[in-house]
Design an enzyme around this catalytic site. Structure first.
Site, short mmCIF file in Angstrom:
data_model
loop_
_atom_site.label_atom_id
_atom_site.label_comp_id
_atom_site.label_asym_id
_atom_site.label_seq_id
_atom_site.Cartn_x
_atom_site.Cartn_y
_atom_site.Cartn_z
N SER A 117 0.85 -1.19 0.00
CA SER A 117 0.00 0.00 0.00
C SER A 117 0.89 1.25 0.00
O SER A 117 1.75 1.41 -0.87
CB SER A 117 -0.97 -0.05 1.19
OG SER A 117 -2.00 0.90 1.06
N ASP A 249 -9.61 -5.05 -4.54
CA ASP A 249 -8.68 -4.15 -3.88
C ASP A 249 -9.11 -2.70 -4.08
O ASP A 249 -9.62 -2.33 -5.14
CB ASP A 249 -7.30 -4.34 -4.53
CG ASP A 249 -6.13 -3.94 -3.65
OD1 ASP A 249 -6.30 -3.06 -2.80
OD2 ASP A 249 -5.05 -4.52 -3.85
N HIS A 276 -7.48 -5.90 -0.49
CA HIS A 276 -6.22 -5.18 -0.27
C HIS A 276 -5.17 -6.01 0.44
O HIS A 276 -4.02 -5.59 0.53
CB HIS A 276 -6.53 -3.92 0.54
CG HIS A 276 -5.48 -2.85 0.49
ND1 HIS A 276 -4.96 -2.35 -0.67
CD2 HIS A 276 -4.84 -2.17 1.50
CE1 HIS A 276 -4.06 -1.41 -0.41
NE2 HIS A 276 -3.97 -1.29 0.90
#
Length: 299
Positions: A117, A249, A276
């Site tokens: 991320s 995601d 995610h």
């Protein structure tokens, strides 16, 4: 039986402008001469901790890949600096911290990086700007090539949620209670679909919303990151790179596409049954794919 060094926690002194702070880190596996290069894991946020990424410790047990986790300065178990002004916090600070950790561990000659991320954003900029000679492989997991793409992806997906969820996401840390509610509802669909959330996932968010709450880094870094992009410099990433996202995601395909289009040596895999955090949702396959990638011959 694992050796005493298989799982250890320590601190790395990190000096900034003449002041020394402590970066907490944890190593699974043994970092010794002749072993496989360690994998340094850069957590997301900004403002979270490493805990939600602990499934990656599987790689040490099953693939003999030493794995290094750390909490970035101001987060988790590392030094908290709530009195520092917003100007103290920057990508350059966190890149310096990563350089310092690599030197402290003595692994500069050979290592790999996995950034997840926001951690992928930090990792990509680190590789572009620092060009670390010892880097063998880069993994950009569930990440974004620009902050505009992050904002666009989040806003697009948020439209499907009730107004109270949308309001919480919009308010962010200006209203922590509403933000936590909105973010967790959003994460149930696009963040981590395992319910109830795994304990390590929840522990990470305790640092953001619980009794140990410290939002100093998030409050400084989210404004700092507006306008951030690495797109026009991705061609400077020369090492083999693995781009990962999930079908559900919030790092949607269009947010990751520039990585695939512009990094010279790149592979992209979308986990069809994940959001995610495919390292939770398709854990065994994720570890196998990472293992396979790390076994590729480096540059």
């Amino acid at each position: 039986m694992a050796s005493p060094d298989f799982d250890r926690e320590e601190f790395a002194p990190f000096t900034v402008n003449g002041e020394t702070y402590q970066t907490w880190y944890r190593v699974f596996g043994e970092i010794t001469a002749g072993c496989r290069p360690p994998l340094i894991v850069i957590h997301g946020g900004p403002g979270l901790s490493h805990d939600y990424l602990l499934p990656l410790s599987d790689l040490a047990a099953t693939a003999q890949v030493p794995v290094v986790f750390y909490d970035q300065l101001g987060n988790g178990r590392s030094a908290r600096l709530p009195d520092k002004p917003h100007t103290f916090w920057s990508m350059h600070l966190f890149m310096d911290e990563l350089d310092n950790l690599i030197a402290h561990l003595g692994i500069g000659e050979a290592f790999d990086i996995l950034g997840q991320s926001y951690g992928g954003m930090l990792g990509a900029q680190y590789v572009v700007e620092r060009q670390p000679e010892g880097l063998r492989h880069l993994i950009l997991s569930n990440s974004f090539a620009s902050m505009d793409l992050w904002n666009q992806s989040l806003a697009q997906l948020a439209q499907a949620f009730p107004q109270d969820v949308q309001e919480g996401l919009r308010l962010g840390i200006s209203d922590v209670q509403k933000y936590e509610y909105g973010l967790m509802k959003f994460y149930e669909v696009h963040g981590c679909t395992i319910q109830p959330f795994p304990a390590d996932f929840s522990r990470t968010f305790e640092y953001a919303f619980g009794d140990k709450r410290d939002l100093t880094v998030a409050a400084a870094m989210f404004p700092y990151l507006q306008g951030w992009t690495i797109i026009d410099r991705l061609h400077l990433i020369k090492v083999p790179t693995f781009v990962v996202n999930g079908r559900a995601d919030f790092a949607q395909d269009f947010a990751a596409q520039p990585f695939f289009d512009r990094i010279p040596k790149v592979k992209w895999l979308t986990f069809e049954n994940s959001s995610h955090m495919p390292f939770w949702e398709e854990r065994d396959r994720y570890m196998q794919e990472v293992k396979n990638f790390l076994e590729l011959t480096g540059p």
